[in-house]
Design an enzyme around this catalytic site. Sequence first.
Site, PDB file in Angstrom:
ATOM      1  N   ASP A 174       0.847  -1.192   0.000  1.00  0.00           N
ATOM      2  CA  ASP A 174       0.000   0.000   0.000  1.00  0.00           C
ATOM      3  C   ASP A 174       0.888   1.250   0.000  1.00  0.00           C
ATOM      4  OD1 ASP A 174      -1.722   2.063   0.578  1.00  0.00           O
ATOM      5  OD2 ASP A 174      -2.564   1.123   2.379  1.00  0.00           O
TER       6      ASP A 174
ATOM      7  N   ASP B 241      -6.203   6.761  -5.620  1.00  0.00           N
ATOM      8  CA  ASP B 241      -6.601   8.150  -5.360  1.00  0.00           C
ATOM      9  C   ASP B 241      -7.451   8.225  -4.081  1.00  0.00           C
ATOM     10  OD1 ASP B 241      -7.026  10.850  -5.755  1.00  0.00           O
ATOM     11  OD2 ASP B 241      -8.254  10.645  -7.564  1.00  0.00           O
TER      12      ASP B 241
HETATM   13  N1  AR6 Z   1      -1.367   1.545  -3.037  1.00  0.00           N
HETATM   14  C1  AR6 Z   1      -0.744   1.307  -4.203  1.00  0.00           C
HETATM   15  N2  AR6 Z   1      -1.393   0.981  -5.338  1.00  0.00           N
HETATM   16  C2  AR6 Z   1      -2.747   0.918  -5.280  1.00  0.00           C
HETATM   17  C3  AR6 Z   1      -3.477   1.156  -4.104  1.00  0.00           C
HETATM   18  C4  AR6 Z   1      -2.733   1.489  -2.929  1.00  0.00           C
HETATM   19  N3  AR6 Z   1      -3.317   1.754  -1.769  1.00  0.00           N
HETATM   20  N4  AR6 Z   1      -4.804   1.004  -4.384  1.00  0.00           N
HETATM   21  C5  AR6 Z   1      -4.893   0.656  -5.688  1.00  0.00           C
HETATM   22  N5  AR6 Z   1      -3.661   0.588  -6.243  1.00  0.00           N
HETATM   23  P1  AR6 Z   1      -6.399   3.119 -10.118  1.00  0.00           P
HETATM   24  P2  AR6 Z   1      -5.998   4.508 -12.686  1.00  0.00           P
HETATM   25  C6  AR6 Z   1      -3.238   0.258  -7.610  1.00  0.00           C
HETATM   26  O1  AR6 Z   1      -7.701   2.590 -10.554  1.00  0.00           O
HETATM   27  O2  AR6 Z   1      -6.150   3.242 -13.442  1.00  0.00           O
HETATM   28  C7  AR6 Z   1      -9.445   6.907  -9.693  1.00  0.00           C
HETATM   29  O3  AR6 Z   1     -10.806   6.894  -9.433  1.00  0.00           O
HETATM   30  C8  AR6 Z   1      -4.164  -0.614  -8.448  1.00  0.00           C
HETATM   31  O4  AR6 Z   1      -3.951  -1.999  -8.167  1.00  0.00           O
HETATM   32  O5  AR6 Z   1      -6.255   3.626  -8.733  1.00  0.00           O
HETATM   33  O6  AR6 Z   1      -4.868   5.428 -13.048  1.00  0.00           O
HETATM   34  C9  AR6 Z   1      -8.930   8.284 -10.096  1.00  0.00           C
HETATM   35  O7  AR6 Z   1      -9.643   9.319  -9.463  1.00  0.00           O
HETATM   36  C10 AR6 Z   1      -3.719  -0.270  -9.867  1.00  0.00           C
HETATM   37  O8  AR6 Z   1      -2.664  -1.123 -10.276  1.00  0.00           O
HETATM   38  O9  AR6 Z   1      -5.884   4.327 -11.097  1.00  0.00           O
HETATM   39  C11 AR6 Z   1      -9.141   8.285 -11.579  1.00  0.00           C
HETATM   40  O10 AR6 Z   1     -10.471   8.682 -11.912  1.00  0.00           O
HETATM   41  C12 AR6 Z   1      -3.164   1.147  -9.749  1.00  0.00           C
HETATM   42  O11 AR6 Z   1      -3.157   1.457  -8.345  1.00  0.00           O
HETATM   43  C13 AR6 Z   1      -8.915   6.850 -11.976  1.00  0.00           C
HETATM   44  O12 AR6 Z   1      -9.193   6.078 -10.817  1.00  0.00           O
HETATM   45  C14 AR6 Z   1      -3.941   2.190 -10.492  1.00  0.00           C
HETATM   46  O13 AR6 Z   1      -5.338   1.956 -10.374  1.00  0.00           O
HETATM   47  C15 AR6 Z   1      -7.492   6.599 -12.371  1.00  0.00           C
HETATM   48  O14 AR6 Z   1      -7.361   5.288 -12.844  1.00  0.00           O
END
Ligand code: AR6
Length: 168
Positions: free
Chosen positions: A8, A32
Site C-alpha cells: 500500500d 486516489d
Molecule cells: N497503493 C498502491 N497501489 C494501489 C493502491 C494502494 N493503496 N490502491 C490501488 N492501487 P487506479 P488509474 C493500484 O484505478 O487506473 C481513480 O478513481 C491498483 O492496483 O487507482 O490510473 C482516479 O480518481 C492499480 O494497479 O488508477 C481516476 O479517476 C493502480 O493502483 C482513476 O481512478 C492504479 O489503479 C485513475 O485510474
Amino acid sequence: MIELLKGDITKLEVDAIVNAANSSLLGGGGVDGAIHRAGGPAILEECQRIRAKQGGCMVGEAVITTGGNLPAKFVIHTVGPTWNGGKNNEEALLASAYRSSLALAVEHQLQSIAFPNISTGVYRFPKDRAAEIAIDTVKEFLNFSSAEIKVTFVCYDEENYWIYEELI
Ligand code: AR6
C-alpha cells in the site's frame, strides 16, 4: 536507484508518493481514494486551490501538494491516460505522466519518490505494456538527470508485482 515493493503506497515514508488522479483533482476510487482517505482534508484543500488557479491537471501532467497526514511529505498528483485501444496516444501520455512527476520531484529537490502502477486500474491500460513504459521512462530520466533520486515502484496487485519483478 530503482526499487520494487508490493503493498500500500499510503504507508511509505518517502519524500513524495505519486497519486494516479484524474483531471478534476477532486479525488476518486482506487489509489486516489486511498491517498485522500489516509492523508486527510489538507490534500483536497490544496487540490482545490490548484483547480481555482489552473483548472485541474491535464493528462500526462502533474501537480504537487502536501502529504497531509501521510508519512510521505508530499503527494505528486498525475493523470494517466484512459486506455482506448492504444491509438489515442496512450503510450506517450503514460510516459509523460511518469516524466512530469519526476520533473516535479527534481524541481522540489526531493530525494525519494514512489509510484503506483498508473492507469492500470480503472483506466484499463494493459499492465505489461504499462510496466515497460514506466520502467523505461524512469530509467531514461535517471540516466539523463544529474539529480540523485530513489524511485520505488509500488505494486498493489499480485499481477503487476510479478510483471515488474520479471522486468526489473
Ligand atoms: N497503493 C498502491 N497501489 C494501489 C493502491 C494502494 N493503496 N490502491 C490501488 N492501487 P487506479 P488509474 C493500484 O484505478 O487506473 C481513480 O478513481 C491498483 O492496483 O487507482 O490510473 C482516479 O480518481 C492499480 O494497479 O488508477 C481516476 O479517476 C493502480 O493502483 C482513476 O481512478 C492504479 O489503479 C485513475 O485510474
